[in-house]
Structure formats: C-alpha cells, structure tokens
Enzyme design. Structure first.
Site, PDB file in Angstrom:
ATOM      1  N   ASN A   1      -7.112  12.095  -5.535  1.00 48.58           N
ATOM      2  CA  ASN A   1      -6.785  10.802  -5.685  1.00 48.58           C
ATOM      3  C   ASN A   1      -7.462   9.908  -4.718  1.00 48.58           C
ATOM      4  OD1 ASN A   1      -5.683   8.212  -6.019  1.00 48.58           O
ATOM      5  ND2 ASN A   1      -3.489   8.579  -5.332  1.00 48.58           N
TER       6      ASN A   1
ATOM      7  N   LYS B   1      -8.169   6.928  -4.470  1.00 42.64           N
ATOM      8  CA  LYS B   1      -7.601   5.325  -4.292  1.00 42.64           C
ATOM      9  C   LYS B   1      -8.637   4.381  -4.018  1.00 42.64           C
ATOM     10  CE  LYS B   1      -3.720   7.814  -1.915  1.00 42.64           C
ATOM     11  NZ  LYS B   1      -2.655   7.609  -0.647  1.00 42.64           N
TER      12      LYS B   1
ATOM     13  N   HIS C   1       2.665   5.984  -8.610  1.00 43.67           N
ATOM     14  CA  HIS C   1       2.365   6.271  -7.400  1.00 43.67           C
ATOM     15  C   HIS C   1       3.103   5.443  -6.609  1.00 43.67           C
ATOM     16  CE1 HIS C   1       0.303   6.829  -3.397  1.00 43.67           C
ATOM     17  NE2 HIS C   1      -0.098   7.831  -4.178  1.00 43.67           N
TER      18      HIS C   1
ATOM     19  N   GLU D   1       2.434   3.953  -4.127  1.00 40.75           N
ATOM     20  CA  GLU D   1       1.491   2.434  -3.398  1.00 40.75           C
ATOM     21  C   GLU D   1       1.609   1.634  -4.716  1.00 40.75           C
ATOM     22  OE1 GLU D   1      -2.045   4.518  -2.896  1.00 40.75           O
ATOM     23  OE2 GLU D   1      -0.901   5.423  -0.955  1.00 40.75           O
TER      24      GLU D   1
ATOM     25  N   GLU E   1       5.715  13.267  -3.997  1.00 41.64           N
ATOM     26  CA  GLU E   1       4.999  12.527  -2.905  1.00 41.64           C
ATOM     27  C   GLU E   1       6.041  11.796  -1.860  1.00 41.64           C
ATOM     28  OE1 GLU E   1       0.638  12.224  -3.629  1.00 41.64           O
ATOM     29  OE2 GLU E   1       1.436  10.419  -4.200  1.00 41.64           O
TER      30      GLU E   1
ATOM     31  N   GLY F   1      -0.469   9.636   3.904  1.00 38.27           N
ATOM     32  CA  GLY F   1      -1.353   8.799   4.762  1.00 38.27           C
ATOM     33  C   GLY F   1      -1.130   8.885   6.306  1.00 38.27           C
TER      34      GLY F   1
ATOM     35  N   SER G   1      -0.489  13.956   2.852  1.00 36.83           N
ATOM     36  CA  SER G   1      -1.448  14.637   3.702  1.00 36.83           C
ATOM     37  C   SER G   1      -1.428  15.947   3.745  1.00 36.83           C
ATOM     38  CB  SER G   1      -0.432  14.366   5.305  1.00 36.83           C
ATOM     39  OG  SER G   1      -0.140  13.037   5.599  1.00 36.83           O
TER      40      SER G   1
END
Ligand code: 13P
Length: 254
Positions: free
Chosen positions: A9, A11, A94, A96, A166, A172, A210
C-alpha cells in the site's frame, strides 16, 4: 488453499521516476513467483503500474474506490473504471480513511458492495486503536466492523473478500503486533466469519502494521496469517521483496 498474499500500500507516495525504479525492481525478481503479490499506487500512477507489470505475476490494486457506479460525484473513481484498467484488488476501510476522511461502517460496507459488483476483490481493513486494545475491547471493535459489512452484503459476498487486520497502534509506528497477538486476532476473525456463514477456511486474512524484512517471517509462520498489507516497507525494492521472500518460504495452508 490459501496462497500467501503480499500487498504494498503505497499510500500518498510516488512519482513517475521513483515508481518506475520500484516496479522494475519488483518485476524482475523471483521472490514473487510462489505467492500472490500486488502493489496499490495512488490513482494517477495506476496505469503506469499496470503497464510496467504487464506479463508478470504481480497484480495491481487501488487504495480506495467510490461507492457509486457513475453520475454527478465529483472527484470519485468507480470500481468499474478501475476494473477497465486491469485492477484486481481494492483496499477498503483503511483506518486512515476511517479516521481522517470520516468513513463510517456504512460507507465501508457500500464500498465493499461496489467493489464486488465491479469484479474487484475488496481488501477489507479492520483494527482497533491503542485505547481500545488497552481497555480490552479489541475483539469487540473488530467484530463490529466485520458485522457491519456482513449485514450489508451477506455471507456469500463476504467469502470473496480478503480481510486485513491492521491494529491502528501498529501502523507507521514501528510497533508491530507480536505474532501471538496477531495470530490470536486472526483466529478470532476466522471463527467469527465461520459463525456467520462464510466459508472462512478459504478467506485470506492479512496482517498489516509495521511489517518489515525483520519481522515478516515470524508473522507468516502463524497458522492464520495469510500474508501482509505493507505500508512503508513496500516503497523500497529490497524491503518489499524481502517480505515476499519470507512469504514464499512460509507454508501455504491447504
Ligand atoms: P506501515 O507498514 O507503514 O505500518 O503501514 C501499514 C498499513 O497501513 C498498510 O495498509
């Protein structure tokens, strides 16, 4: 059979020259031969990825799609348009997008329906925040996220989905869930899917948060971890291929 699946991904990262170097590095490698590998670039680079990966086993996915098929929806991209260009997967829900762009469970469910209608495989992301884990609510949060999609699309449709667990606290941050923590949640997800009528033994459940060259192999050794959704490490050829190699070395679940 659940073949290992590793999805990068990207991003909001990329540029024509950088992408080309990354894609050419991936396409020439034998690390992707025994697994399913895919990249999800930002929309403007979608076609570049398709063209540079043509003739290889590496496929291309999108990071989002519209819940709508067509119409007066400025800025939206429909699943059918992505399918036209050779898209195989689409990341949906996701954290985010849920946190920064206000996507609710209802929007996520509508997007899963839209992806299936367009013939794309939804990569449905679920996961809890640090506070939710610390308060013991992780499983309840993930269950609610899955059940919201189930009530909208039904069990049969959910059988065609890839789930990505996730945990938000691991994205991250460099803080990976331990293999035990991830395995335990993956098993919980599989059991929940089975209970609601999905043929869960055939559903791939990816871990994301991660993942890197150093921790991938231990994660892939777990029975219910069928691959990874990789952020930062998927932006470097070596990092992404090392994760693919770890997936190739792990056992495929029959
Ligand atoms: P990182 O691998 O950078 O933690 O990101 C994970 C992720 O969000 C993949 O979708």
């Amino acid at each position: 059979m659940r073949k290992k699946l590793v999805i990068g991904n990207w991003k909001l990262h990329g540029g024509l020259a950088r992408n080309e170097a990354l894609l050419l590095g991936i396409r020439g490698s034998d690390a992707v031969a025994r697994i399913d590998a895919a990249v999800c670039p930002p929309f403007p680079y979608f076609q570049q990825a398709v063209e540079l990966l043509r003739g290889t086993s590496v496929t291309v996915g999108a990071q989002d799609l519209s819940a709508y098929r067509e119409g007066a929806y400025t800025g939206e991209v429909a699943g059918e348009m992505l399918a036209d260009l050779g898209c195989r997967w689409v990341i949906i829900g996701h954290s985010e997008r849920r946190q920064l762009f206000g996507e609710t469970d209802a929007v996520v469910a509508a997007k899963v329906g839209a992806a299936l209608r367009a013939g794309l495989v939804p990569v449905l992301c679920v996961g809890e925040s640090r506070e939710q884990r610390e308060s013991g609510a992780a499983e309840a949060v993930v269950a609610a996220q899955l059940e919201a999609v189930f009530s909208a699309v039904g069990a049969k449709a959910l059988s065609g989905v890839v789930v990505a667990y996730e945990p938000i606290w691991a994205i991250g941050t460099g803080l990976t869930a331990t293999p035990d923590q991830a395995q335990s949640m993956h098993l919980f997800i599989r059991n929940l899917l089975q209970r609601i009528g999905v043929d869960a033994m055939g559903v791939r459940i990816l871990y994301g948060g991660s993942v890197n060259a150093g921790n991938a192999a231990r994660l892939f050794d777990e029975k219910d971890i069928d691959g990874a959704l990789v952020g930062g490490a998927s932006l470097q050829v070596d990092g992404f291929l090392a994760i693919c190699r770890a997936a190739s070395a792990a056992v495929t679940i029959e």
